[in-house]
Design an enzyme around this catalytic site. Structure first.
Site: not given
Ligand code: ARG
Length: 420
Positions: A34, A115, A144, A196
């Protein structure tokens, strides 16, 4: 819009970039498909220069020279690789440990904690490199995007944001085609989309594929970190965690820095199949989504911290703190790291954790972590008072009936009123 449309998205929010104003873009670059497609696409569609930033938060097995080489090949003007592990451990994981941070009864927030730091570094490097816009690779379905954009809009109102993956809605096939046309290497076969993945020192998440099918039990290939418990050693292992004022300082009696300690704890936990969580999450953006988490370090460290904290706290502190821990975790999950309430809560966490010094022994065995020993100079515990064998000392058993009479008074009166 698709990848080949000429129109670029107009801004909805105040912090989103107007396409005509995009001149130089700081791209949060992982090296994956991506963000590699984005690196080309931004140059092509916006006619903009791209500077990349890749942040090391302790993702196991990442080769940053490969990531940098790829960014340069794809036309990045500057490539920054930042090792932020120390800052992550000190400023983000330490408060999380003090708050026993856990969302939805199982997710220790490793991504949510990473993040705001990644976005803060994006702001620093965007300013330093003369960028007007920050680009990230989040979709519109996750938390995110909230965490990253809320951070940027808070810390740098002068910077704008673009999120091409969210706006282009390229399917995976189109994306692979775009990558092929533009000389972007595509890893592995194209038939099966990969999971992912997001990972750092504190854990790893997997999403997508069969994980979206709620009645599909985990396939083994998702576990790239933790040994499946049934394949873990037949011999249990005892590990001791020593904490000072709420911060882990030694493992099995060996003092080490926090980054090193978390890496060592993860390694021991992985071996014993510890920290696997199959989780349905209530996302901020309204969806319920299933994630598979592997969180070996958090499973060990949070268990030890929680136990020690309860030992040194009074019944009143312990009951009160549960509610504050819950509030802390929710704010961080929701991307509001910079919200002043979090700082207010930290003040309380720090006050309580001033007493959290001592050592906890844990037994690890085929996926389980169980506390087996505790010691602390601050334990609100007196073996002779608690003892079955001893008659009492300071604890006057003859005072108990008077206590019970008064303590139960209102409840007894109310019961009689209702039941005659
Ligand atoms: N579901 C978790 C969260 O919202 C993990 C997210 C993982 N992020 C990703 N871009 N794969 O914090």
């Amino acid at each position: 819009m698709s990848a080949n449309d000429q129109t670029l998205p107009r801004p909805t929010a105040s912090y989103e970039a107007d396409p005509d104003q995009v001149g130089r873009v700081l791209l949060l670059y992982s090296g994956g498909l991506d963000t590699s497609v984005m690196l080309k696409w931004i140059q092509e569609r916006y006619g903009a220069e791209v500077v990349t930033l890749t942040v090391n938060l302790g993702q196991p097995g990442e080769d940053y020279s490969v990531v940098e080489g790829k960014a340069r090949d794809l036309g990045a003007r500057e490539c920054h690789i930042v090792d932020a592990r120390e800052e992550f451990a000190r400023d983000f994981l330490t408060p999380a440990i003090k708050a026993n941070a856990m969302y939805g009864d199982g997710y220790p927030l490793f991504t949510a904690l990473g993040r705001p730091l990644i976005a803060k570094l994006a702001v620093d490097y965007a300013r330093r490199s003369g960028c007007d816009t920050i680009a990230h690779g989040c979709t519109g379905k996750g938390n995110d995007q909230v965490r990253i954009e809320a951070t940027i809009a808070t810390l740098a109102p002068e910077l704008k944001v673009i999120a091409p993956v969210r706006s282009w809605q390229m399917g995976r096939e189109e994306e692979i085609e775009y990558a092929r046309e533009n000389g972007i290497p595509v890893k592995g076969g194209t038939e099966v989309a990969p999971y992912s993945i997001d990972d750092n020192l504190w854990g790893r998440s997997s999403e997508g594929r069969w994980i979206e099918d709620l009645d599909h039990a985990p396939e083994e290939d998702v576990f790239q970190l933790v040994t499946p418990p049934e394949k873990a050693p037949d011999e249990p292992q005892i590990v001791t965690v020593e904490l000072e004022q709420g911060v882990p300082v030694a493992l099995d009696g060996q003092r080490m820095g926090l980054v090193e300690l978390l890496e060592a704890a993860a390694e021991i936990g992985q071996r014993h199949g510890v920290g696997i969580v199959d989780h349905i999450e209530d996302r901020i953006v309204g969806l319920k989504v299933r994630d598979i988490y592997e969180t070996p370090a958090a499973a060990i460290i949070l268990t030890a911290h929680k136990e020690l904290e309860r030992l040194v706290g009074t019944i009143h502190q312990n009951r009160f703190k549960l509610a504050l821990d819950e509030q802390w975790a929710y704010l961080v999950y929701a991307g509001l790291w910079w919200e002043p309430l979090r700082g207010d809560l930290d003040a309380y966490m720090n006050a309580v954790n001033a007493q959290v010094t001592g050592t906890i022994g844990l037994k690890l065995y085929k996926g389980s972590v169980r506390v087996v020993t505790r010691s602390s100079p601050n334990a609100v515990y007196d073996a002779s008072l608690a003892s079955f064998a001893e008659s009492g000392g300071l604890f006057s058993q003859s005072a108990s009936p008077g206590f019970i009479e008064l303590f139960s008074l209102q409840s007894r009166m109310a019961w009689r009123l209702r039941n005659g």
